[in-house]
Design an enzyme around this catalytic site. Structure first.
Site, mmCIF file in Angstrom:
data_model
loop_
_atom_site.group_PDB
_atom_site.id
_atom_site.type_symbol
_atom_site.label_atom_id
_atom_site.label_comp_id
_atom_site.label_asym_id
_atom_site.label_seq_id
_atom_site.Cartn_x
_atom_site.Cartn_y
_atom_site.Cartn_z
ATOM 1 C CG HIS A 177 5.261 11.686 7.754
ATOM 2 N ND1 HIS A 177 5.749 12.909 8.083
ATOM 3 C CD2 HIS A 177 4.018 11.624 8.281
ATOM 4 C CE1 HIS A 177 4.848 13.576 8.792
ATOM 5 N NE2 HIS A 177 3.779 12.812 8.935
ATOM 6 C CG ASP B 273 8.437 12.985 5.675
ATOM 7 O OD1 ASP B 273 7.481 13.458 5.070
ATOM 8 O OD2 ASP B 273 8.475 12.806 6.909
#
Ligand code: XLS
Ligand code: CA
Ligand code: CA
Length: 441
Positions: A104, A107
């Site tokens: 993501h 992240d």
């Protein structure tokens, strides 16, 4: 921060050591070059490490915070920490010798002071990824945008009552879709996140469905505009975080896609535990996706047999996994998809080696399951039993019932004229279950 020279105890990529070995730092079943049904095991399984659980999740639960104390999670310069995290991530990819990873945006890079800066942070780390991917040959299975963690998304992203959140989400997805494209990603995933609702008392349900359909179309239009050749995938999940999620299961997602006119454009990423939470088996969801022509990829992480929430555990059950692998093989295997370990080690597993060994064990479970599934397919006895069960449909008068032009009257007239008297036949379930267990190794 000063990153340690090496975070993990292993250094060299792990190798196949065979089923009799007790060496934890080796694969007992995953032999990437072994040919299975004429294809290399690595190309069948297409393993991916998930960035978020492995490198971003600190080990918290609703009752307590961080347990892992990873060095890259502590320090003032967030971008420096993100770069150190990338070093550790690519160290793990190399040790595991996995072909893919997934991430993501949140992240890999911290939120900035505003949307523009946040997107720029993601791009900056993606540039580092591009260099590391070039030298390591690790590829991107999929990228995705985190449209659920920040409080601005508490009432959803595309389905938010506030149009500014819709616009913000569009900007974030545009950025990650482009980054995924530039990194040669094979898919782009949209997980509903908070696309759902808690109570109808504050929700305009039809409006939210329209917003979601339009958002999906905007994403697909942009995919074509930038020439992204990968697959857009939706990941179904029935509940958690919201009580009612619009992307409940594969069948529901297919309905949403048809409503949006996208059933030929978008496929699904089926997660094992999301299937369980929806009251299905994993193999059911894979088979349903294949039957509807929307099977894309899988998230290979299980739930807990007693807890009814998303525990995201590494797979340990070979038999269950074999049934899932069998359906994937029957569907013709992956095209752009792969096997992503969207799995967390338990919060007491605080040693770096736990992260390595969790993946090794899971890769072995999948490899062993693949071998079993290949035997099931190659032997053909299961398929033969199914074919026999439906053999009546090969008769011309029966095939004719399904063709255009057949009518209820004509079928009824023939049923009466032939004096049909259907006799039930055993489904032979236990016999077939015993047959399946005969393939286990
Ligand atoms: C959460 C989901 C999520 C997706 C990617 O339950 O599994 O991690 O895979 O956003
Ligand atoms: Ca998932
Ligand atoms: Ca999950």
């Amino acid at each position: 921060m000063n990153a340690p020279a090496r975070f993990f105890p292993a250094d060299e990529p792990l190798r196949y050591v065979g089923p009799l070995s007790r060496d934890p730092y080796g694969f007992r079943w995953y032999d990437k070059d072994q040919l299975v049904l004429g294809k290399r095991m690595e190309d069948h399984l297409r393993f991916a490490v998930a960035y978020w659980h492995s490198f971003t999740w600190p080990g918290g639960d609703p009752f307590g915070g961080e347990t892992f104390l990873r060095p890259w999670m502590h320090g003032a310069d967030e971008m420096a920490l993100a770069r150190a995290k990338a070093d550790v991530a690519f160290e793990l990819f190399r040790i595991l010798d996995v072909p893919f990873f997934c991430f993501h945006d949140r992240d890999i890079a911290p939120e900035g002071a505003n949307l523009k800066e946040s997107n720029a942070n993601v791009r900056a780390i993606a540039e580092i990824f591009a260099r590391k991917m070039e030298s390591s040959k690790v590829r991107l299975l999929w990228g995705t945008a985190n449209l659920f963690s920040h409080r601005r998304f508490m009432s959803g992203a595309a389905t938010n009552p506030d149009p500014d959140v819709f616009a913000w989400s569009a900007a974030q997805v545009k950025n990650v879709l482009e980054v995924t494209h530039e990194l040669g990603g094979e898919n782009y995933v949209l997980w509903g996140g908070r696309e759902g609702y808690e109570t109808l008392l504050n929700t305009d349900l039809p409006r939210e469905l329209d917003q979601m359909a339009r958002f999906l179309n905007l994403v697909v239009e942009h995919k074509h505009k930038i020439g992204f050749k990968g697959t857009i995938l939706i990941e179904p999940k029935p509940q958690e975080p919201t009580k009612h999620q619009y992307d409940f299961d594969v069948g529901t997602v297919y309905g949403l896609l048809c409503r949006a006119g996208l059933e030929k454009e978008v496929k699904v990423n089926v997660e094992a535990n999301h299937a369980t939470l929806a009251g299905h088996s994993f193999e059911h969801e894979i088979a349903m996706a294949a039957a509807l022509g929307i099977f894309g990829s899988i998230d290979m992480n299980k739930g807990d047999a007693q807890s009814g929430w998303d525990t995201d555990q590494f797979p340990t059950n070979v038999e269950d996994t074999a049934l899932a692998m069998y359906e994937i093989l029957r569907a013709g295997g992956y095209t752009t998809g792969g096997t992503n370990f969207d799995a967390k080690i338990r919060r007491q597993s605080i040693d770096p080696e736990d992260l390595v060994l969790a993946h090794v064990g899971a890769m072995d479970v999948c490899a062993r399951a693949l071998l079993i599934a290949a035997d099931m397919l190659e032997d053909g006895a299961l398929q033969k039993a199914v074919d026999e069960r439906y053999a009546g449909w090969n008769e011309p008068q029966n095939r004719a019932m399904l063709r255009e032009g057949a009518s209820l009257e004509a079928i009824a007239a023939r049923a009466e004229a032939d004096d049909l008297d259907p006799q039930p036949r055993s489904g032979r379930q236990e016999r077939l279950e015993t047959l399946v267990s005969s393939y286990f190794r």
